[in-house]
Design a protein around this motif. Structure first.
Motif, mmCIF file in Angstrom:
data_model
loop_
_atom_site.group_PDB
_atom_site.id
_atom_site.type_symbol
_atom_site.label_atom_id
_atom_site.label_comp_id
_atom_site.label_asym_id
_atom_site.label_seq_id
_atom_site.Cartn_x
_atom_site.Cartn_y
_atom_site.Cartn_z
ATOM 1 N N ARG A 33 1.401 36.146 1.259
ATOM 2 C CA ARG A 33 0.222 36.996 1.052
ATOM 3 C C ARG A 33 -0.835 36.273 0.213
ATOM 4 N N PRO A 56 -1.013 46.360 2.678
ATOM 5 C CA PRO A 56 0.201 46.730 3.439
ATOM 6 C C PRO A 56 0.002 48.065 4.148
ATOM 7 N N ARG A 57 0.458 48.134 5.371
ATOM 8 C CA ARG A 57 0.329 49.349 6.169
ATOM 9 C C ARG A 57 1.539 50.262 5.932
#
Length: 59
Positions: A33, A56-57
């Motif tokens: 990330r 983040p989903r």
């Protein structure tokens, strides 16, 4: 208002190393990330857009 923040210019070796980390996708999620965020900043993407792209989903 906060000052705009961007990474310094990278040499080609640094950029290639970050690209390998992002493309490989193995190892530490934190490292992946961070590499992604540094690359996006080097491409002059705004902090708000980087946050939107890398968030983040749920699910």
């Amino acid at each position: 208002m906060a000052e705009r923040v961007q990474v310094r210019e990278m040499d080609s070796g640094e950029g290639q190393r970050l690209l390998r980390i992002v493309r490989r996708g193995t190892g530490s999620v934190v490292t992946w990330r961070r590499a992604q965020m540094v690359l996006l900043s080097a491409q002059r993407m705004s902090v708000a857009k980087i946050a939107e792209v890398t968030r983040p989903r749920p699910g």
